[in-house]
Scaffold this active site. Sequence first.
Site, short mmCIF file in Angstrom:
data_model
loop_
_atom_site.label_atom_id
_atom_site.label_comp_id
_atom_site.label_asym_id
_atom_site.label_seq_id
_atom_site.Cartn_x
_atom_site.Cartn_y
_atom_site.Cartn_z
N TRP A 60 -8.45 11.08 2.09
CA TRP A 60 -8.07 11.40 0.70
C TRP A 60 -6.58 11.16 0.45
O TRP A 60 -5.87 12.02 -0.08
CB TRP A 60 -8.42 12.84 0.38
CG TRP A 60 -9.87 13.21 0.45
CD1 TRP A 60 -10.86 12.56 1.14
CD2 TRP A 60 -10.51 14.33 -0.18
NE1 TRP A 60 -12.06 13.21 0.98
CE2 TRP A 60 -11.88 14.30 0.18
CE3 TRP A 60 -10.05 15.36 -0.99
CZ2 TRP A 60 -12.79 15.25 -0.26
CZ3 TRP A 60 -10.96 16.31 -1.42
CH2 TRP A 60 -12.32 16.26 -1.06
N GLY A 72 0.79 -1.22 0.00
CA GLY A 72 0.00 0.00 0.00
C GLY A 72 0.83 1.27 0.00
O GLY A 72 2.06 1.25 0.17
N ALA A 120 -5.15 -2.57 5.40
CA ALA A 120 -6.59 -2.39 5.58
C ALA A 120 -7.32 -2.76 4.30
O ALA A 120 -6.75 -2.75 3.21
CB ALA A 120 -6.90 -0.94 5.95
N TYR A 150 -17.38 0.04 4.82
CA TYR A 150 -15.97 0.39 5.05
C TYR A 150 -15.81 1.19 6.33
O TYR A 150 -15.00 0.86 7.20
CB TYR A 150 -15.44 1.17 3.84
CG TYR A 150 -14.10 1.83 4.09
CD1 TYR A 150 -12.96 1.07 4.29
CD2 TYR A 150 -13.99 3.22 4.12
CE1 TYR A 150 -11.73 1.66 4.53
CE2 TYR A 150 -12.76 3.83 4.35
CZ TYR A 150 -11.64 3.06 4.56
OH TYR A 150 -10.43 3.65 4.79
N LYS A 195 -13.94 0.05 9.88
CA LYS A 195 -12.81 0.83 10.41
C LYS A 195 -13.13 1.34 11.82
O LYS A 195 -12.25 1.39 12.69
CB LYS A 195 -12.48 1.98 9.48
CG LYS A 195 -11.89 1.55 8.13
CD LYS A 195 -10.55 0.85 8.28
CE LYS A 195 -9.45 1.82 8.66
NZ LYS A 195 -8.13 1.13 8.74
#
Length: 289
Positions: free
Chosen positions: A147, A9, A56, A121, A125
């Site tokens: 973002w 990621g 994640a 989502y 989280k």
Amino acid sequence: MIVVIGKSGQLAWELKRLNPDGCVCLGRDDINVFDPADIKWKLDSLSPVAIINASAYTAVDNAEKEEAAAEALNVVAVKFIAEYCQNNKINLIHCSTDYVFDGKKGTPYKVDDSIDPQGVYGKTKAEGEKAIRSILPNTSTVIRTSWVYSAHGNNFVKTMLRLMASKPLLRVIDDQIGSPTWAKGLAQACLEAARENITGVFHWSDEGVCSWYDFALAIQELGIESGFLNNQIPVEPIPTKDYPTPAKRPHYSVLDKTLTRKVFKSAELLHWRQQLLEMMNELKQEVNK
């Protein structure tokens, strides 16, 4: 040694780039985060001084139909990692999201504002956050962000550059308001939290506020300046209702960073346009190598 859970990621990539000798990044081929025994075996062999969870399930729209997969990575795996940290007295730094809020407030969200996620989502989280704070109330750091983009991987900035180079016209949503975040700055904050044993819940995004439409215009402007784009194309603002998606997005998700400014000393909060330009300069260097 700081162990980073995650390898592919944007955040993990920036963490490894910032601290190549002090971070070990573990991907899905290196550790099974759904198996406490494998977590223990692998982490015991590395003796981490801190753990940063940069892994994640982030496919917001897919989460609406893949709830079990989102819950497995965002809740179950997080619990297992937190329990390992609890048993071994290790600080855990965990990244969360603006999607834990409902987006209806209209002023920046403070760290202790009530959460009310609107989709799978955000809900998973939020559950991950709660698990960490329950298991590690005094030895964890939860950093909510928004973002996120970088020179690595797929993100809004790189998508806009690609589309602007190939399309005659773009339409971009103008009624979702937030703050972009360069993953490099977020990584710096995570490293400071790990090194300085900073604990609690914090918000991290670049300074300033914009809509996705404003962000797209800046990407085009700086993309032309940086040489990624040769021509300017029309970019038209549209409301969210004209671009329906499976998951509901928060209309306003600006994060209040008052506490962050007080506590974090070495990781610097900068305006999103400045960060965007720096990222594009780095991306240009990568392309020209």
